[in-house]
Design a protein around this motif. Structure first.
Motif: not given
Length: 374
Positions: A17-18, A24-25, A72-76, A81-83
């Motif tokens: 998903x991410x 790119x992020x 997983x927390x970072x991907x969510x 946020x797109x941040x």
């Protein structure tokens, strides 16, 4: 249920998903995967030592590490946020986790709060030269990502839903409790939406303390989904009740007592942060107190203690739960009978009090002697 429960498949769902949403992020985020502080987390389980307990129902069906959880927390967070900055705050949020995680609080008799059992995140990052280099390249201040309480999408006080708590709920439902299969867990995630105060009203929120919610993860039913908000609340109930079960309370407190014995007798150092769980276990097994670890790995049942039982445990309970806001006609609402699904009071009453398990006489003698000397 799936015949094979797979951490890899669970993590891959969020990673895809991410990658699709912010390619790119996502690639920049992956550059951090080989940091020493994350390598440590690969040997630290999400479920606080339950990977090794003898009680079959308490053992996760696959090893889900703190590194898996932070990814997983970072991907969510990235998807929400797109941040990159917020995704990195989520990625680093658990780098202060000790072996066996919150069992450190049981060791220190702080299990009801569990608020002093992690190393300082900024300090851990500053000690990782590659982390400093990568953050410099991305122009990100360490102090901006070392406190996730700044970012409500990642971390927010209960009863709100946030990325950290969301993965706790869904990973427990699939990997630890085995109550939901992967397809259902993925469908439950699809119900999660980001609500912004300036885009959605709060007239349907009756709890005054939640009216000014700012930004928060909420739930929304989908017309074409096989699951609904009620199913998500069922998952929260599983997540909450599993941790306050008799078996979980006893096993956590028993492992905390084992760590205290190992510390008192210098089997492990006072500060064991840099040891892996495997290294800790090797020290247990090679010590004169190996029978304690053997008893933990062979625990078979737990019951309410009788008045004449000798070594009993009655740890305090930290209640983990969430009452997510639910979108109704586009506006977040708390007009939900949460207690019909998330039966915290019922579970606490059913599992409260002193507990007993039939461990070895050698273990009882040592633990009772240690208790008298405290």
């Amino acid at each position: 249920m799936d015949s094979i429960i797979s951490t890899k498949d669970y993590v891959m769902f969020y990673e895809k998903l991410a990658k699709i949403k912010y390619g790119s992020l996502y690639e920049r985020l992956l550059r951090y995967d080989d940091l020493e502080c994350f390598k440590r987390l690969k040997n630290r389980g999400m479920f606080c030592g339950m990977d090794y307990v003898g009680i079959d129902s308490l053992r996760p069906r696959d090893f889900y590490s703190r590194d898996d959880h932070s990814r997983v927390t970072a991907f969510i967070t990235l998807c929400a946020t797109g941040s990159l900055k917020q995704a990195l705050a989520a990625r680093f949020h658990d780098v202060g986790t000790y072996p066996f995680a919150h069992i450190k609080s049981y060791k220190e008799r702080n299990e009801a709060w569990q608020d002093k059992d992690e190393a300082d995140v900024a300090t851990v990052i500053f000690r990782d030269s590659k982390a400093i280099k990568l953050l410099y390249e991305d122009r990100i201040d360490i102090n901006k990502i070392s406190d996730v309480s700044k970012y409500p999408i990642i971390d927010k006080d209960r009863p709100s839903l946030c990325a950290d708590r969301l993965d706790g709920i869904l990973s427990a439902a699939y990997i630890w409790t085995k109550e939901f299969d992967l397809e259902v867990v993925n469908d439950l995630f699809d119900l999660v939406v980001v609500c912004h105060q300036n885009k959605s009203g709060n007239h349907l929120i009756s709890n005054i303390s939640r009216k000014n919610y700012g930004v928060e993860l909420c739930l929304s039913d989908l017309f074409d989904s096989s699951v609904n908000v009620a199913n998500f609340l069922d998952a929260i109930n599983v997540y909450s009740s599993w941790q306050i079960s008799k078996e979980s309370r006893y096993a956590s407190a028993f492992l905390g007592d084992i760590l205290r014995i190992m510390d008192d007798n210098k089997v492990i150092p006072k500060d064991y942060f840099y040891l892996s769980e495997s290294e800790m276990i090797e020290r247990f097994i090679d010590s004169p107190y190996a029978y304690l670890w053997n008893d933990f790995t062979n625990l078979s049942s737990v019951r309410t203690a009788n008045i004449d039982d000798d070594y009993t445990l009655n740890p305090k309970t930290k209640i983990r739960y969430s009452y997510p806001l639910v979108l109704l006609n586009g506006s977040p609402s708390d007009d939900i009978m949460y207690e019909d699904y998330i039966r915290i009071e019922e579970e606490v009453n059913a599992n409260n009090g002193s507990l007993y398990s039939d461990i070895s006489n050698d273990a009882k003698k040592l633990l009772l002697s240690n208790r008298k000397n405290m």
